[in-house]
Design a protein around this motif. Structure first.
Motif, mmCIF file in Angstrom:
data_model
loop_
_atom_site.group_PDB
_atom_site.id
_atom_site.type_symbol
_atom_site.label_atom_id
_atom_site.label_comp_id
_atom_site.label_asym_id
_atom_site.label_seq_id
_atom_site.Cartn_x
_atom_site.Cartn_y
_atom_site.Cartn_z
ATOM 1 N N ALA A 160 2.690 12.432 -9.413
ATOM 2 C CA ALA A 160 2.110 13.764 -9.247
ATOM 3 C C ALA A 160 3.206 14.829 -9.159
ATOM 4 C CB ALA A 160 1.229 13.803 -8.000
ATOM 5 N N ARG A 161 4.290 14.517 -8.455
ATOM 6 C CA ARG A 161 5.397 15.474 -8.353
ATOM 7 C C ARG A 161 6.062 15.703 -9.708
ATOM 8 N NH1 ARG A 161 8.715 15.339 -3.120
ATOM 9 N NH2 ARG A 161 10.389 15.149 -4.622
ATOM 10 N N ARG A 162 6.160 14.651 -10.522
ATOM 11 C CA ARG A 162 6.755 14.799 -11.860
ATOM 12 C C ARG A 162 5.895 15.721 -12.721
ATOM 13 N NH1 ARG A 162 5.975 13.126 -16.729
ATOM 14 N NH2 ARG A 162 4.286 11.719 -16.179
ATOM 15 N N LEU A 163 4.571 15.512 -12.683
ATOM 16 C CA LEU A 163 3.666 16.369 -13.446
ATOM 17 C C LEU A 163 3.727 17.815 -12.959
ATOM 18 C CD1 LEU A 163 0.557 14.016 -13.725
ATOM 19 C CD2 LEU A 163 2.150 14.639 -15.545
ATOM 20 N N GLU A 164 3.842 17.988 -11.649
ATOM 21 C CA GLU A 164 3.938 19.332 -11.088
ATOM 22 C C GLU A 164 5.219 20.028 -11.555
ATOM 23 O OE1 GLU A 164 3.892 21.500 -6.703
ATOM 24 O OE2 GLU A 164 4.096 19.336 -6.852
ATOM 25 N N ARG A 165 6.331 19.305 -11.579
ATOM 26 C CA ARG A 165 7.589 19.898 -12.053
ATOM 27 C C ARG A 165 7.483 20.321 -13.514
ATOM 28 N NH1 ARG A 165 10.057 15.761 -8.934
ATOM 29 N NH2 ARG A 165 10.125 14.456 -10.765
ATOM 30 N N GLU A 166 6.824 19.492 -14.335
ATOM 31 C CA GLU A 166 6.644 19.847 -15.743
ATOM 32 C C GLU A 166 5.800 21.108 -15.878
ATOM 33 O OE1 GLU A 166 4.991 16.505 -17.759
ATOM 34 O OE2 GLU A 166 6.793 15.277 -17.536
ATOM 35 N N GLN A 167 4.718 21.186 -15.094
ATOM 36 C CA GLN A 167 3.831 22.338 -15.170
ATOM 37 C C GLN A 167 4.545 23.610 -14.692
ATOM 38 O OE1 GLN A 167 0.376 22.178 -12.675
ATOM 39 N NE2 GLN A 167 -0.745 23.624 -13.952
ATOM 40 N N THR A 170 0.834 -1.201 0.000
ATOM 41 C CA THR A 170 0.000 0.000 0.000
ATOM 42 C C THR A 170 0.867 1.249 0.000
ATOM 43 O OG1 THR A 170 -1.752 -1.157 1.192
ATOM 44 C CG2 THR A 170 -1.788 1.252 1.274
ATOM 45 N N TRP A 171 1.894 1.276 0.848
ATOM 46 C CA TRP A 171 2.787 2.427 0.898
ATOM 47 C C TRP A 171 3.584 2.566 -0.395
ATOM 48 C CZ3 TRP A 171 2.212 6.375 3.825
ATOM 49 C CH2 TRP A 171 1.614 6.242 5.063
ATOM 50 N N ARG A 172 3.963 1.456 -0.989
ATOM 51 C CA ARG A 172 4.710 1.509 -2.249
ATOM 52 C C ARG A 172 3.840 2.113 -3.355
ATOM 53 N NH1 ARG A 172 7.704 -3.744 -3.779
ATOM 54 N NH2 ARG A 172 9.147 -2.861 -2.277
ATOM 55 N N THR A 173 2.577 1.703 -3.401
ATOM 56 C CA THR A 173 1.654 2.251 -4.399
ATOM 57 C C THR A 173 1.447 3.744 -4.160
ATOM 58 O OG1 THR A 173 0.541 0.113 -4.550
ATOM 59 C CG2 THR A 173 -0.652 2.027 -5.386
ATOM 60 N N ALA A 174 1.264 4.133 -2.902
ATOM 61 C CA ALA A 174 1.074 5.548 -2.573
ATOM 62 C C ALA A 174 2.304 6.362 -2.976
ATOM 63 C CB ALA A 174 0.796 5.710 -1.082
ATOM 64 N N HIS A 175 3.472 5.812 -2.771
ATOM 65 C CA HIS A 175 4.701 6.511 -3.145
ATOM 66 C C HIS A 175 4.789 6.673 -4.663
ATOM 67 C CE1 HIS A 175 8.875 7.740 -3.198
ATOM 68 N NE2 HIS A 175 9.129 6.768 -4.045
ATOM 69 N N THR A 176 4.427 5.645 -5.390
ATOM 70 C CA THR A 176 4.459 5.711 -6.852
ATOM 71 C C THR A 176 3.512 6.796 -7.365
ATOM 72 O OG1 THR A 176 4.992 3.355 -6.951
ATOM 73 C CG2 THR A 176 4.158 4.366 -8.968
ATOM 74 N N VAL A 177 2.298 6.834 -6.812
ATOM 75 C CA VAL A 177 1.318 7.849 -7.217
ATOM 76 C C VAL A 177 1.833 9.244 -6.864
ATOM 77 C CG1 VAL A 177 -0.996 8.735 -6.729
ATOM 78 C CG2 VAL A 177 -0.649 6.296 -7.098
ATOM 79 N N SER A 178 2.413 9.388 -5.682
ATOM 80 C CA SER A 178 2.943 10.683 -5.242
ATOM 81 C C SER A 178 4.071 11.157 -6.150
ATOM 82 C CB SER A 178 3.432 10.563 -3.801
ATOM 83 O OG SER A 178 4.119 11.715 -3.411
ATOM 84 N N GLU A 179 4.958 10.265 -6.509
ATOM 85 C CA GLU A 179 6.079 10.643 -7.374
ATOM 86 C C GLU A 179 5.589 11.032 -8.772
ATOM 87 O OE1 GLU A 179 9.366 11.188 -6.657
ATOM 88 O OE2 GLU A 179 8.527 11.026 -4.645
#
Length: 101
Positions: free
Chosen positions: A57-64, A46-55
């Motif tokens: 989102a952070r990648r998309l935020e950096r692009e934006q 569960t934590w691994r999946t949450a980390h993947t989703v978070s990363e």
């Protein structure tokens, strides 16, 4: 001739020694019940999946943010390139508070 370990006959203490080893392993955390192991495995996933989703989102935020920064640089260059008014000194000297009654 039976082998002895610390003065204890191994053949006589086999079941008791095995039980003692298992109890010690459970108490020290080296041996855990399967249900506990499955719960820990599920929590890890569960934590691994949450980390993947978070990363992601952070990648998309950096692009934006990169795109927004480029747009702000373009807007700054356009506004800087605009001609200045001919009567700039008059506009700067005029105090808007003086005109208020």
């Amino acid at each position: 001739m039976t082998a002895e370990l610390f003065g204890i006959d191994i053949a006589q203490g086999g079941a008791v020694a095995l039980l003692a080893i298992v109890v010690v392993m459970v108490l020290t955390g080296r041996l855990v019940p399967r249900r506990t192991y499955d719960d820990l495995l599920e929590e890890r996933n569960t934590w691994r999946t949450a980390h993947t989703v978070s990363e992601e989102a952070r990648r998309l935020e950096r692009e934006q943010v990169g795109e927004l920064l480029e747009l702000s640089r373009t807007a700054d260059r356009v506004l800087t390139a605009l001609p200045h008014p001919a009567h700039r000194e008059e506009v700067e000297a005029h105090d808007p508070m003086e005109a208020a009654p």
